[in-house]
Write a protein that holds these residues in place. Sequence first.
Motif, short mmCIF file in Angstrom:
data_model
loop_
_atom_site.label_atom_id
_atom_site.label_comp_id
_atom_site.label_asym_id
_atom_site.label_seq_id
_atom_site.Cartn_x
_atom_site.Cartn_y
_atom_site.Cartn_z
N ILE A 1 113.29 -11.57 67.03
CA ILE A 1 113.95 -12.14 68.12
C ILE A 1 114.38 -13.58 67.95
O ILE A 1 113.27 -14.43 67.66
CB ILE A 1 113.51 -11.57 69.44
CG1 ILE A 1 113.15 -10.39 69.78
CG2 ILE A 1 114.10 -12.43 70.74
CD1 ILE A 1 112.11 -9.66 69.51
N GLN A 2 115.25 -14.15 67.95
CA GLN A 2 115.72 -15.53 67.74
C GLN A 2 116.49 -16.21 68.99
O GLN A 2 116.86 -15.54 69.60
CB GLN A 2 116.92 -15.60 66.51
CG GLN A 2 116.35 -14.83 65.29
CD GLN A 2 117.41 -15.02 64.33
OE1 GLN A 2 118.72 -15.20 64.42
NE2 GLN A 2 117.00 -14.57 62.93
N ALA A 3 116.23 -17.56 68.92
CA ALA A 3 116.79 -18.44 69.68
C ALA A 3 118.35 -18.57 69.25
O ALA A 3 118.57 -17.97 68.50
CB ALA A 3 116.20 -19.76 69.87
N GLU A 4 119.02 -19.51 70.13
CA GLU A 4 120.50 -19.48 69.76
C GLU A 4 120.86 -19.92 68.76
O GLU A 4 121.78 -19.82 67.83
CB GLU A 4 121.21 -20.34 70.81
CG GLU A 4 122.73 -20.32 71.00
CD GLU A 4 123.30 -20.86 72.25
OE1 GLU A 4 124.32 -20.80 72.47
OE2 GLU A 4 122.37 -21.93 72.88
N ARG B 1 108.60 -8.13 66.72
CA ARG B 1 108.10 -6.94 67.13
C ARG B 1 107.84 -5.79 65.90
O ARG B 1 109.10 -5.58 65.43
CB ARG B 1 108.87 -6.02 68.22
CG ARG B 1 108.86 -6.99 69.41
CD ARG B 1 107.68 -6.96 70.40
NE ARG B 1 107.45 -7.76 71.13
CZ ARG B 1 106.89 -8.89 71.56
NH1 ARG B 1 106.32 -9.44 70.45
NH2 ARG B 1 106.78 -9.48 72.50
N ASP B 2 106.83 -5.62 65.40
CA ASP B 2 106.53 -4.77 64.31
C ASP B 2 106.06 -3.50 64.30
O ASP B 2 105.34 -3.06 65.54
CB ASP B 2 105.58 -5.48 63.31
CG ASP B 2 106.07 -6.88 62.91
OD1 ASP B 2 107.42 -7.05 62.76
OD2 ASP B 2 105.30 -7.96 62.56
N LEU C 1 115.28 -6.81 74.12
CA LEU C 1 115.32 -6.04 73.03
C LEU C 1 115.30 -4.48 73.94
O LEU C 1 116.07 -3.34 73.32
CB LEU C 1 113.61 -5.94 72.66
CG LEU C 1 113.37 -4.65 71.60
CD1 LEU C 1 114.25 -4.63 70.40
CD2 LEU C 1 111.92 -4.99 71.10
N ALA C 2 114.66 -4.44 74.92
CA ALA C 2 115.27 -3.15 75.62
C ALA C 2 116.51 -2.67 76.06
O ALA C 2 117.25 -1.51 75.91
CB ALA C 2 114.40 -3.08 77.25
N GLU C 3 117.35 -3.99 76.15
CA GLU C 3 118.92 -3.99 76.54
C GLU C 3 119.70 -3.62 74.92
O GLU C 3 120.44 -2.96 75.19
CB GLU C 3 119.15 -5.22 76.93
CG GLU C 3 120.84 -5.09 77.43
CD GLU C 3 121.12 -4.34 78.43
OE1 GLU C 3 121.98 -3.91 78.65
OE2 GLU C 3 120.17 -4.01 79.34
N ALA C 4 119.15 -4.15 74.06
CA ALA C 4 119.70 -4.05 72.91
C ALA C 4 119.53 -2.36 72.12
O ALA C 4 119.87 -2.12 71.25
CB ALA C 4 119.44 -4.76 71.93
N ALA C 5 118.37 -1.77 72.63
CA ALA C 5 117.87 -0.63 72.12
C ALA C 5 119.14 0.49 72.00
O ALA C 5 119.14 1.03 70.84
CB ALA C 5 116.92 -0.02 72.81
N ALA D 1 115.70 -5.58 61.65
CA ALA D 1 116.66 -5.87 62.60
C ALA D 1 116.50 -7.19 63.07
O ALA D 1 115.41 -8.00 63.09
CB ALA D 1 116.67 -4.99 63.82
N VAL D 2 117.64 -8.01 63.56
CA VAL D 2 117.76 -9.21 63.99
C VAL D 2 118.35 -9.28 65.34
O VAL D 2 119.50 -8.99 65.36
CB VAL D 2 118.23 -10.27 63.00
CG1 VAL D 2 118.18 -11.96 63.48
CG2 VAL D 2 117.30 -10.27 61.66
N LEU D 3 117.83 -9.73 66.36
CA LEU D 3 118.34 -10.06 67.59
C LEU D 3 118.48 -11.70 68.21
O LEU D 3 117.56 -12.27 68.15
CB LEU D 3 117.60 -9.17 68.50
CG LEU D 3 118.31 -8.87 70.16
CD1 LEU D 3 117.61 -7.60 70.58
CD2 LEU D 3 117.96 -9.91 70.95
N ARG D 4 119.83 -12.04 68.26
CA ARG D 4 119.96 -13.36 68.65
C ARG D 4 120.19 -13.67 70.21
O ARG D 4 120.97 -12.65 70.64
CB ARG D 4 120.99 -14.14 67.84
CG ARG D 4 121.05 -15.51 68.00
CD ARG D 4 121.89 -16.30 67.08
NE ARG D 4 121.61 -16.10 65.81
CZ ARG D 4 121.98 -16.57 64.60
NH1 ARG D 4 123.41 -17.10 64.64
NH2 ARG D 4 121.58 -16.26 63.18
N THR D 5 119.75 -14.40 70.71
CA THR D 5 119.74 -14.49 72.14
C THR D 5 120.20 -16.04 72.29
O THR D 5 120.54 -16.90 71.64
CB THR D 5 118.38 -14.45 72.95
OG1 THR D 5 117.65 -15.56 72.47
CG2 THR D 5 117.76 -13.27 72.36
N THR D 6 120.48 -16.25 73.84
CA THR D 6 121.16 -17.54 74.41
C THR D 6 119.89 -18.68 74.35
O THR D 6 120.23 -19.72 75.04
CB THR D 6 121.84 -17.30 75.71
OG1 THR D 6 120.84 -16.64 76.60
CG2 THR D 6 123.05 -16.23 75.62
#
Length: 698
Positions: free
Chosen positions: A159-162, A170-171, A383-387, A398-403
């Motif tokens: 999970i990344q910042a903007e 999360r592994d 992460l739950a929203e992106a599942a 997987a890489v998830l970038r947020t605001t």
Amino acid sequence: MVADPMTTQPGRDWLDLSSPPQPPPERPEASSPSRVGPARSRLPPGVLSLSAGLAQVRAGAARAGSQAAGHLQPVLAAAAGPLRRVAPAWQGAAERVGAHPLAARAAGAARRAGALPWGRALLLAGLGGASLAALFLVWCAATLPPLSGSRPSPRTLTIQAEDGTPVARRDVVRGQPLPLDAVSPAMRQAFLAAQDPWFEDGYRLDAAGVAAVIGRAFRDTISDGPRSGGPRLTQRLVRRDLIGAAPGQPRSLADRVREAMLVLWLSVRESDARILARALDLARFGPGLTGIDAAARALFNKAAVSLDTPEAAYLAGLTLAPGLQPDRDVNAARALGHAVLDGMVMRGTLGATEAGQAGRALDGLSPVGTTPVTRSGFPDLVLAEAAGRLGPGWPREAVLRTTLDRDLQAMAETAVERRLDAAGRGGARAGFLALGPDGGVQAVVAGGASLVDTPEARRAASASLRHLGRDGRPVYDRLVAGPMPAAERRTALLGLLAGLARPPESTDDPSSRDGLFIGPVGDLLVGTYLSGAAAENGAGDGPEALFQDFSAQVAKARPAPPVSEAREGARETGSTTRPASRPAWQNPGERPTATPALRGVPRVIDTGRLRLDGQSVRLAGVEGQGGTLAREFRQYLRRREVTCQPAGGADLYRCRAGDQDLSEVVLFNGAGRAAPGAPPDLQAAEASAKARKAGVWQ
């Protein structure tokens, strides 16, 4: 001619005495009326039909039994191989059972039942049921899970910042199997205190013990009391880690039978030390984290043999609630760790003094990578929203970038730390949340508990999701988001802030001392929360001071453009609204009015802020400090009257206590730092404190 009277009587057959006697023709006995006795000749025809039907049923049953025996012979022959290996062990037991008086009585009862008209059918039905049960047991034994457990493929989600900076990971990982001597003694004792304090007690696996193991396998819960007949650690290992039965979920009959088989097998074939090592290798220390080797390296960056007592208690507490996220549910894991320490004291493996020292160290212990962002629960919520967009199952990478804005997050954490220091940290809790124009989270600090999965939180998580990549390819991009209505954004902020301010379980936190504050900072909507010991300066002062501290940092880092430039930009874009970069608390369209002088006995918020006559007063030229310095400043001003004159800002004053300028006093004693643009006399006072290494300059 006169007839012989002996030959003229009707219905009589006389033998011809002149010829030798002839034997009668042979006929079936059942069909000859002359062979049927007097009693049988009088039976009704229906009874005769029933007897003939029974004879046919017996003949059909015999033929069906012969055919079934032919079909079962290959199956029984295949099952005979494993049975031959265990036959010597059971031969003596079978002989003892056969010699028992009850066995002789049972055999006699079976013979008498077979002599009855329906006895043979019932006996065949019983033997058929026993055969099916035996086949079921053989099938359960053939489908037992491996004793090494399942090995999931390693997976990683970042999970990344903007700006692309990682803020959480999360592994899904499983550690290497370790021998028992490769685990620290503190970890072994903590694990036993958490899972089975009576594991090392002696027990006998006799008939009563076997019955107890089977009975517990058919119960949905595992008792926490002293065991009777078998180890509870072994049963938990089998049910939770080998079979994979989740607590509270229904289990099939086959799973219950497999559990009893595995518990008995491990209890007979393996030592307590081997069972303990196997349980440590298969224990779950959080979602996706299996094994003591993986837990020690991922959470504390050390080998399992180097774990000390507080770390062991923290990890053992996680095994009691595997659903806890180690870097998010820190307070809950610490509470479970204290329960583990109590269990170690009860077992006699830890003294009361050592337990007290370990408990104090545990209160300040956090896993590696724990930050205010992870403790807020924001990464797990996104992460739950992106599942759903990730698809079924986790990808390998997987890489998830947020605001999340790292600069705003740093400012929020600094402001929270200052308020907690000003409160003396005596049970104080502070929370912070900043939402962008589209409702996305740009800064968050948890004050009590993490964000819960509510509709408001899901909307904020959806708005916070900017980019999602799966195995090196983009799955979702949201470069531009529409603005959220002001009323809806304010409602969402209130709901989220209430979740962040929720006190931890079993915490005495009177709600009368809680305080909330919500206000705009540029295009952000900011909410602050403060509770506990911070209320000693007034319930409303703390949250407002936290808000003002953050606002001042934003104004310094992102100064508003001059009025002329703002008007020029509005003229070029044709906009009539004020620029979004200007802080909302400034209003260049209004002329500042004269601010009257203030006089009275103040309450100290920190070394740069006072509360006087119900108004917040900021000392001109000073950046205040909290904690010990604030308490010393409060002692200096105890019951002294001060006079404050306006110094040009809405809440900026030059205050004096008698003949002493308080701004100069603070800077001379090193209790604060000079603000940018401070007058020369205040800069000279700060230089003197630096030369003497006073206060913050030590």
